[in-house]
Motif scaffolding. Structure first.
Motif, PDB file in Angstrom:
ATOM      1  N   UNK A 264      -1.439  -1.825  15.206  1.00 15.55           N
ATOM      2  CA  UNK A 264      -0.346  -1.945  13.749  1.00 15.55           C
ATOM      3  C   UNK A 264       0.380  -0.541  13.410  1.00 15.55           C
ATOM      4  N   UNK A 265       0.660  -0.513  13.248  1.00 16.66           N
ATOM      5  CA  UNK A 265       1.633   0.149  12.346  1.00 16.66           C
ATOM      6  C   UNK A 265       1.815   0.026  10.913  1.00 16.66           C
ATOM      7  N   UNK A 266       1.128   0.475  10.056  1.00 13.71           N
ATOM      8  CA  UNK A 266       0.628   0.054   8.771  1.00 13.71           C
ATOM      9  C   UNK A 266       1.352   1.295   7.702  1.00 13.71           C
ATOM     10  N   UNK A 267       2.141   0.777   7.179  1.00 12.54           N
ATOM     11  CA  UNK A 267       3.317   1.792   6.383  1.00 12.54           C
ATOM     12  C   UNK A 267       3.335   1.307   4.681  1.00 12.54           C
ATOM     13  N   UNK A 268       3.238   2.801   3.821  1.00 15.09           N
ATOM     14  CA  UNK A 268       2.634   2.594   2.340  1.00 15.09           C
ATOM     15  C   UNK A 268       4.875   2.899   1.906  1.00 15.09           C
ATOM     16  N   UNK A 269       4.769   1.853   1.543  1.00 22.49           N
ATOM     17  CA  UNK A 269       6.674   1.788   1.200  1.00 22.49           C
ATOM     18  C   UNK A 269       6.513   1.395   0.318  1.00 22.49           C
ATOM     19  N   UNK A 270       6.413   2.251  -1.234  1.00 21.16           N
ATOM     20  CA  UNK A 270       6.790   2.053  -2.421  1.00 21.16           C
ATOM     21  C   UNK A 270       7.178   3.893  -2.874  1.00 21.16           C
ATOM     22  N   UNK A 271       8.943   3.207  -2.890  1.00 17.40           N
ATOM     23  CA  UNK A 271       9.705   4.876  -3.248  1.00 17.40           C
ATOM     24  C   UNK A 271       9.863   5.201  -4.788  1.00 17.40           C
ATOM     25  N   UNK A 272      10.064   6.611  -5.166  1.00 11.31           N
ATOM     26  CA  UNK A 272      10.368   7.179  -4.086  1.00 11.31           C
ATOM     27  C   UNK A 272       9.274   8.487  -3.255  1.00 11.31           C
ATOM     28  N   UNK A 273       7.966   7.926  -3.700  1.00 11.09           N
ATOM     29  CA  UNK A 273       6.593   9.153  -3.265  1.00 11.09           C
ATOM     30  C   UNK A 273       5.942   8.213  -2.902  1.00 11.09           C
ATOM     31  N   UNK A 274       5.786   6.739  -2.901  1.00 10.32           N
ATOM     32  CA  UNK A 274       4.484   6.364  -2.391  1.00 10.32           C
ATOM     33  C   UNK A 274       3.669   5.853  -2.682  1.00 10.32           C
ATOM     34  N   UNK A 275       3.361   6.615  -4.065  1.00 10.18           N
ATOM     35  CA  UNK A 275       2.244   6.702  -5.459  1.00 10.18           C
ATOM     36  C   UNK A 275       1.176   5.414  -5.633  1.00 10.18           C
ATOM     37  N   UNK A 276       0.155   5.717  -4.894  1.00 11.33           N
ATOM     38  CA  UNK A 276      -0.970   4.909  -4.820  1.00 11.33           C
ATOM     39  C   UNK A 276      -1.389   4.073  -6.555  1.00 11.33           C
ATOM     40  N   UNK A 277      -0.459   2.772  -6.633  1.00 16.20           N
ATOM     41  CA  UNK A 277      -0.384   2.644  -8.098  1.00 16.20           C
ATOM     42  C   UNK A 277      -1.570   1.226  -7.756  1.00 16.20           C
ATOM     43  N   UNK A 278      -1.807   0.932  -8.827  1.00 13.95           N
ATOM     44  CA  UNK A 278      -3.240  -0.313  -8.633  1.00 13.95           C
ATOM     45  C   UNK A 278      -2.682  -1.314  -7.682  1.00 13.95           C
ATOM     46  N   UNK A 279      -1.470  -1.540  -7.941  1.00 12.09           N
ATOM     47  CA  UNK A 279      -1.428  -2.410  -6.977  1.00 12.09           C
ATOM     48  C   UNK A 279      -1.330  -2.343  -5.213  1.00 12.09           C
ATOM     49  N   UNK A 280      -0.712  -1.531  -4.842  1.00 11.48           N
ATOM     50  CA  UNK A 280      -1.042  -0.572  -3.289  1.00 11.48           C
ATOM     51  C   UNK A 280      -2.162  -0.176  -3.177  1.00 11.48           C
ATOM     52  N   UNK A 281      -2.884  -0.077  -3.697  1.00 10.37           N
ATOM     53  CA  UNK A 281      -4.591  -0.028  -3.209  1.00 10.37           C
ATOM     54  C   UNK A 281      -5.322  -1.071  -3.415  1.00 10.37           C
ATOM     55  N   UNK A 282      -4.849  -1.879  -4.243  1.00  6.23           N
ATOM     56  CA  UNK A 282      -5.257  -3.588  -3.813  1.00  6.23           C
ATOM     57  C   UNK A 282      -5.008  -3.864  -1.879  1.00  6.23           C
ATOM     58  N   UNK A 283      -3.751  -3.684  -2.358  1.00  6.19           N
ATOM     59  CA  UNK A 283      -2.249  -4.119  -0.875  1.00  6.19           C
ATOM     60  C   UNK A 283      -3.910  -3.073   0.252  1.00  6.19           C
ATOM     61  N   UNK A 284      -3.791  -2.582   0.213  1.00  2.00           N
ATOM     62  CA  UNK A 284      -4.610  -1.588   1.519  1.00  2.00           C
ATOM     63  C   UNK A 284      -6.410  -2.002   1.981  1.00  2.00           C
ATOM     64  N   UNK A 285      -6.562  -1.887   0.254  1.00  2.00           N
ATOM     65  CA  UNK A 285      -8.038  -2.173   0.703  1.00  2.00           C
ATOM     66  C   UNK A 285      -8.219  -4.300   1.243  1.00  2.00           C
ATOM     67  N   UNK A 286      -7.352  -4.964   0.923  1.00  2.00           N
ATOM     68  CA  UNK A 286      -7.307  -5.954   1.299  1.00  2.00           C
ATOM     69  C   UNK A 286      -6.045  -5.952   3.355  1.00  2.00           C
ATOM     70  N   UNK A 287      -6.063  -5.402   3.214  1.00  2.00           N
ATOM     71  CA  UNK A 287      -5.207  -5.535   4.480  1.00  2.00           C
ATOM     72  C   UNK A 287      -6.527  -5.020   5.525  1.00  2.00           C
ATOM     73  N   UNK A 288      -7.124  -4.340   5.241  1.00  2.00           N
ATOM     74  CA  UNK A 288      -8.464  -3.546   6.165  1.00  2.00           C
ATOM     75  C   UNK A 288      -9.533  -4.611   6.081  1.00  2.00           C
TER      76      UNK A 288
END
Length: 268
Positions: free
Chosen positions: A21-45
């Motif tokens: 599984x290739x998992x890609x952080x995709x949040x332009x322009x810099x893939x910054x770790x906002x609350x939503x992306x952190x929650x997504x990564x935590x949930x995924x793993x």
């Protein structure tokens, strides 16, 4: 391979590459770790790990310049102590999930990897990076602190003297330096980075899962009591720096600089 729904995890995409599984952080322009992306990564793993046969994972960033620029400071504007504590709890939970992920986890660092991005990479089993990648813990210069669990992991992987220099200066360093200190194992050109990382993950994934998971636990040495202490230290420090006027001024200045930079053309 996994029944986790893409639509439920904003800022994150993944694709099955013949069992990896290739998992890609995709949040332009810099893939910054906002609350939503952190929650997504935590949930995924957290949801992938207990499956009967979790796939090996390659973690990377979208675009050519950023793996991730770290925490999204702009998101902190107008928030209070409760919000900052919630963010730190979620990021700590993500690091715990990475620490306990029983299958191969390979980082493919395609560009800048700073702050929270450094902490993610420290929990990968193998790290590939492009020669143009930059690394570092710049938080001290921007009115923030890394998570205590991330710093403790860095000390174990890199050594106390190197980590002390990184976190107290906030300076970024090159991919070549990252190799020298043991943060990165392999340098790859951009056009071969992902392919090489997938091969490494697939090779590791071919090992007996029960043995791989047991050995990884022994090396990582996860400890619930230690994690609770790290979380408590992280929250206490966050509560202190969030209301500190000097730290607040650094965050405000960094946000102004980011706004100015964002008005310039980008080749993300």
């Amino acid at each position: 391979m996994t029944d986790i729904a893409n639509a439920a995890l904003p800022g994150l995409t993944w694709a099955d590459h013949s069992g990896v599984l290739v998992v890609t952080m995709d949040r332009p322009p810099a893939n910054a770790l906002n609350h939503s992306l952190v929650a997504s990564l935590r949930t995924f793993f957290a949801e992938l790990a207990p499956q009967a046969a979790p796939a090996p994972v390659v973690l990377t960033g979208a675009g050519a310049r950023f793996f991730t620029a770290g925490g999204d400071i702009k998101e902190l504007e107008g928030t209070g102590p409760a919000e900052i504590e919630g963010r730190m709890r979620d990021f700590h939970a993500l690091l715990v999930a990475l620490d306990r992920f029983p299958r191969p986890l390979v980082a493919a660092v395609n560009g800048h990897c700073v702050g929270g991005g450094m902490e993610l990479v420290l929990f990968a089993d193998t790290v590939f990076a492009t020669p143009n990648a930059k690394f570092g813990f710049p938080e001290i210069n921007h009115g923030l602190l890394p998570a205590d669990k991330g710093i403790q992991r860095a000390e174990r992987i890199i050594g106390a003297r190197a980590v002390r220099s990184m976190v107290l200066s906030g300076d970024l360093f090159s991919a070549e330096q990252a190799v020298r200190i043991g943060l990165v194992e392999h340098l790859e050109e951009p056009d071969t980075l992902l392919g090489s990382a997938i091969v490494a993950a697939r090779t590791a994934g071919a090992k007996a899962p029960v043995l791989y998971g047991a050995l990884k636990r022994s090396v990582n040495d996860p400890d619930d009591a230690r994690d609770e202490r790290s979380l408590a230290d992280t929250i206490a420090a966050a509560n202190a720096y969030f209301v500190d006027p000097v730290a607040a001024g650094l965050r405000a200045g960094w946000n102004r600089d980011k706004v100015s930079t964002s008005r310039q053309p980008t080749d993300r």
